[in-house]
Design a protein around this motif. Structure first.
Motif, PDB file in Angstrom:
ATOM      1  N   MET A   1      56.607  42.856  41.351  1.00 38.63           N
ATOM      2  CA  MET A   1      55.230  42.509  41.100  1.00 38.63           C
ATOM      3  C   MET A   1      54.495  42.506  42.434  1.00 38.63           C
ATOM      4  N   ASN A   2      53.423  43.284  42.523  1.00 34.09           N
ATOM      5  CA  ASN A   2      52.664  43.310  43.772  1.00 34.09           C
ATOM      6  C   ASN A   2      51.573  42.236  43.751  1.00 34.09           C
ATOM      7  N   GLU A   3      50.874  42.102  44.866  1.00 35.51           N
ATOM      8  CA  GLU A   3      49.893  41.016  45.007  1.00 35.51           C
ATOM      9  C   GLU A   3      48.769  41.132  43.984  1.00 35.51           C
ATOM     10  N   ARG A   4      48.318  42.331  43.735  1.00 35.21           N
ATOM     11  CA  ARG A   4      47.214  42.520  42.773  1.00 35.21           C
ATOM     12  C   ARG A   4      47.635  42.087  41.371  1.00 35.21           C
ATOM     13  N   GLU A   5      48.825  42.503  40.949  1.00 32.85           N
ATOM     14  CA  GLU A   5      49.327  42.096  39.632  1.00 32.85           C
ATOM     15  C   GLU A   5      49.470  40.577  39.559  1.00 32.85           C
ATOM     16  N   TYR A   6      49.957  39.997  40.642  1.00 31.92           N
ATOM     17  CA  TYR A   6      50.150  38.551  40.681  1.00 31.92           C
ATOM     18  C   TYR A   6      48.821  37.821  40.519  1.00 31.92           C
ATOM     19  N   LEU A   7      47.808  38.269  41.238  1.00 34.21           N
ATOM     20  CA  LEU A   7      46.503  37.615  41.173  1.00 34.21           C
ATOM     21  C   LEU A   7      45.823  37.805  39.826  1.00 34.21           C
ATOM     22  N   GLU A   8      46.142  38.886  39.123  1.00 32.92           N
ATOM     23  CA  GLU A   8      45.515  39.159  37.835  1.00 32.92           C
ATOM     24  C   GLU A   8      46.182  38.426  36.671  1.00 32.92           C
ATOM     25  N   ILE A   9      47.305  37.787  36.918  1.00 30.77           N
ATOM     26  CA  ILE A   9      47.976  37.062  35.836  1.00 30.77           C
ATOM     27  C   ILE A   9      47.055  35.951  35.368  1.00 30.77           C
ATOM     28  N   GLU A  10      46.884  35.885  34.087  1.00 24.66           N
ATOM     29  CA  GLU A  10      45.986  34.878  33.510  1.00 24.66           C
ATOM     30  C   GLU A  10      46.512  33.474  33.753  1.00 24.66           C
ATOM     31  N   LYS A  11      45.649  32.510  33.574  1.00 23.83           N
ATOM     32  CA  LYS A  11      46.015  31.121  33.807  1.00 23.83           C
ATOM     33  C   LYS A  11      46.438  30.435  32.508  1.00 23.83           C
ATOM     34  N   SER A  12      47.032  31.171  31.648  1.00 23.02           N
ATOM     35  CA  SER A  12      47.540  30.605  30.398  1.00 23.02           C
ATOM     36  C   SER A  12      48.985  30.171  30.614  1.00 23.02           C
TER      37      SER A  12
END
Length: 96
Positions: A1-12
């Motif tokens: 998982m790269n940084e962009r994918e990590y930051l886009e993970i929803e807060k659910s």
């Protein structure tokens, strides 16, 4: 998982589960590898819990200043951080 994918993970709940798994499975290993490289170590020394506490916590202001000049202080903090996070991020904790 790269940084962009990590930051886009929803807060659910599902998103937080994914972030915790990424931290446990990928990011802690990266952090440990970087720390070992920074201090020129092949592995971290084995330090008992009591000795770890002694290496981290200062008895006085002067003791703190002395500790902050020694790389052992920083290594002990890294070991404590890694132990704590790994103990917290068990499968049971992540699922809850």
């Amino acid at each position: 998982m790269n940084e962009r994918e990590y930051l886009e993970i929803e807060k659910s709940q599902v998103g937080l589960y994914s972030k915790f798994c990424a931290l446990r499975d990928e990011q802690l290993l990266w952090y440990e590898t970087e720390a070992l490289s920074h201090f020129g170590l092949k592995k971290f020394p084995s330090i008992s819990r009591d000795n770890l506490i002694r290496k981290i916590f200062a008895k006085s202001k002067n003791d703190r200043l002395i500790k902050e000049e020694n790389k052992t202080y920083y290594i002990a903090n890294i070991i404590a951080y890694l132990r704590l996070v790994r103990q917290l991020l068990t499968e049971n904790f992540i699922e809850q």
